[in-house]
Design an enzyme around this catalytic site. Structure first.
Site, short mmCIF file in Angstrom:
data_model
loop_
_atom_site.label_atom_id
_atom_site.label_comp_id
_atom_site.label_asym_id
_atom_site.label_seq_id
_atom_site.Cartn_x
_atom_site.Cartn_y
_atom_site.Cartn_z
N ASP A 22 17.07 -121.02 -91.91
CA ASP A 22 17.55 -122.26 -91.29
C ASP A 22 17.41 -123.42 -92.27
OD1 ASP A 22 17.68 -120.92 -88.59
OD2 ASP A 22 15.55 -120.72 -89.05
N HIS A 39 13.10 -120.53 -84.37
CA HIS A 39 14.27 -119.97 -85.06
C HIS A 39 15.25 -119.52 -83.98
CE1 HIS A 39 16.93 -117.66 -87.53
NE2 HIS A 39 16.70 -116.60 -86.78
P1 NAI Z 1 19.55 -103.77 -88.50
O1 NAI Z 1 19.81 -103.33 -87.12
O2 NAI Z 1 20.55 -103.54 -89.57
O3 NAI Z 1 18.18 -103.11 -89.00
C1 NAI Z 1 17.03 -103.07 -88.23
C2 NAI Z 1 16.30 -101.80 -88.59
O4 NAI Z 1 15.03 -101.86 -87.94
C3 NAI Z 1 17.01 -100.54 -88.17
O5 NAI Z 1 17.15 -99.68 -89.27
C4 NAI Z 1 16.10 -99.98 -87.07
O6 NAI Z 1 16.07 -98.57 -87.08
C5 NAI Z 1 14.75 -100.55 -87.50
N1 NAI Z 1 13.77 -100.67 -86.42
C6 NAI Z 1 13.97 -101.03 -85.13
N2 NAI Z 1 12.82 -101.00 -84.44
C7 NAI Z 1 11.87 -100.60 -85.32
C8 NAI Z 1 10.48 -100.36 -85.21
N3 NAI Z 1 9.84 -100.51 -84.04
N4 NAI Z 1 9.80 -99.97 -86.32
C9 NAI Z 1 10.46 -99.79 -87.47
N5 NAI Z 1 11.75 -100.00 -87.65
C10 NAI Z 1 12.46 -100.40 -86.58
O7 NAI Z 1 19.18 -105.31 -88.37
P2 NAI Z 1 19.09 -106.40 -89.54
O8 NAI Z 1 20.41 -107.04 -89.70
O9 NAI Z 1 18.42 -105.84 -90.73
O10 NAI Z 1 18.16 -107.49 -88.82
C11 NAI Z 1 16.81 -107.22 -88.52
C12 NAI Z 1 16.22 -108.31 -87.63
O11 NAI Z 1 16.22 -109.55 -88.30
C13 NAI Z 1 16.98 -108.55 -86.32
O12 NAI Z 1 16.02 -108.75 -85.29
C14 NAI Z 1 17.70 -109.85 -86.57
O13 NAI Z 1 17.94 -110.56 -85.37
C15 NAI Z 1 16.68 -110.56 -87.42
N6 NAI Z 1 17.19 -111.68 -88.22
C16 NAI Z 1 16.36 -112.77 -88.35
C17 NAI Z 1 16.74 -113.84 -89.10
C18 NAI Z 1 15.82 -115.02 -89.24
O14 NAI Z 1 16.27 -116.03 -89.81
N7 NAI Z 1 14.58 -115.00 -88.77
C19 NAI Z 1 18.03 -113.85 -89.78
C20 NAI Z 1 18.81 -112.67 -89.64
C21 NAI Z 1 18.38 -111.62 -88.86
#
Ligand code: NAI
Length: 328
Positions: free
Chosen positions: A161, A190
């Site tokens: 952000d 966030h």
């Molecule tokens: P993604 O869906 O591509 O990857 C998430 C991965 O986490 C998947 O491979 C899944 O199998 C794994 N996963 C789910 N639960 C798990 C657990 N309990 N233990 C281990 N692994 C687990 O998602 P992406 O795009 O990589 O985003 C990840 C997170 O980051 C989402 O929650 C998204 O909303 C968040 N995010 C936060 C941002 C921020 O500024 N704070 C910015 C962008 C995304």
């Protein structure tokens, strides 16, 4: 020679993981002299673990001189064993028909388990950066479940952000570099209630607020930053990953290696803050970092508009906290 440190990344086979891991292994997060051992956690699911294997193969194929080992596992205690840093990225995305409250509850349960496992297995000095959403509340839950680790070691990522806001100001004012923009803060959650605050910001030492009109600040700048995640999803079909990984690198790098007096935004526990923000929340504040410690920047002012925005983001964080209080 410098001993390697252990860095855990959860959700390592996800989009952000894919953008993040090569950069950590290349030394962009902890510096060019710091060898690392990566601890990669994924869900105990054949598809996720197969994808993780692929990520490990690619990391090998990058032949990073600083990468001294990779642990790839679905065993949470192995993943957090003796780690110095933990980037908690993995979370359950919001699926069709799911309410925000459902996502909150599912993820809250994950971060309770992860807090406990960090408490049991990680170094007591572990520095934690939570990326998985809802990041602030997830970080608070993890901290609450890790009594042997200082709560101040649990942070959430507000840096994306912050960097989005920096970029919008630099674009608006035609700065040659975003590095010319300073003293910007993104306060609060966030989420869409975050308050990107340019009232103290300067560009090449000159007030930003005096060089833009209030109409632009309220009707363009703030909503653009607040809604940027949704705009990326609309454009790409998937959520921001390169910029999110970049922000995670910057968050940890600055925390560990220092900001040289520059202000950055970090989600940190609100306890003892000098701004009167309710205690017991995990809130985006302006900080500077030195010697591996962050410190809240004091003395910034909010105008009436800012006070209203801060109240709204506090209210939302309190509601999230109330929804997960059985896990705290
Ligand atoms: P993604 O869906 O591509 O990857 C998430 C991965 O986490 C998947 O491979 C899944 O199998 C794994 N996963 C789910 N639960 C798990 C657990 N309990 N233990 C281990 N692994 C687990 O998602 P992406 O795009 O990589 O985003 C990840 C997170 O980051 C989402 O929650 C998204 O909303 C968040 N995010 C936060 C941002 C921020 O500024 N704070 C910015 C962008 C995304």
């Amino acid at each position: 020679s410098v001993q390697p440190v252990r860095v855990a990344v959860t959700g390592a086979a996800g989009q952000i993981g894919y953008a993040l891991l090569p950069r950590i292994a290349a030394g962009e997060m902890l510096g060019p002299n710091q060898p690392v051992i990566l601890h990669l956690l994924e869900r105990d699911d054949p598809k996720a673990l197969a994808a993780l294997e692929g990520v490990v193969m690619e990391l090998q194929d990058c032949a990073f001189p600083l990468l001294r080992g990779v642990v790839a596992t679905s065993d949470i205690n192995k993943a957090f064993d003796s780690v110095d840093y933990a980037l908690l990225v993995g979370a359950k995305p919001r699926g069709p028909g799911m309410e925000r409250a459902d996502v909150l509850k599912d993820n809250a349960a994950i971060f309770k388990v992860q807090g406990r496992a960090l408490n049991e297995s990680a170094k007591k000095s572990v520095k934690v950066c939570v990326v998985g959403n809802p990041a602030n509340t997830n970080a608070m839950i993890a901290a609450a479940n890790a009594p042997n680790i200082p709560a101040t070691n649990f942070t959430s990522m507000m840096r994306l952000d912050h960097d989005r806001a920096m970029a919008q100001i630099a674009l608006k004012l035609g700065a040659s570099s975003v590095a010319d923009v300073e003293k910007l803060v993104v306060w609060g959650n966030h989420s869409a209630t975050q308050y990107p605050d340019l009232s103290n910001a300067v560009i090449k030492g000159k007030s930003v607020a005096k060089n833009v009109d209030q109409e632009w600040v309220r009707n363009t700048f703030i909503p653009t930053v607040q809604q940027r995640g949704a705009a990326i999803i609309k454009a790409r079909g998937v959520s921001s990953a390169a910029s999110a990984a970049n922000a995670a690198i910057a968050h940890v790098r600055d925390w560990v290696l220092g900001t040289n007096g520059r202000i950055v935004s970090m989600g940190i526990p609100s306890d003892g803050n000098p701004y009167g923000v309710k205690e017991g929340l995990l809130f985006g504040f302006p900080v500077t970092c030195q010697n591996g410690q962050y410190k809240i920047v004091e003395g910034l002012q909010w105008d009436e508009f800012g006070k209203g925005a801060i109240e709204r983001t506090i209210k939302e964080l309190q509601e999230e906290k109330d929804a997960v209080k059985h896990l705290l």
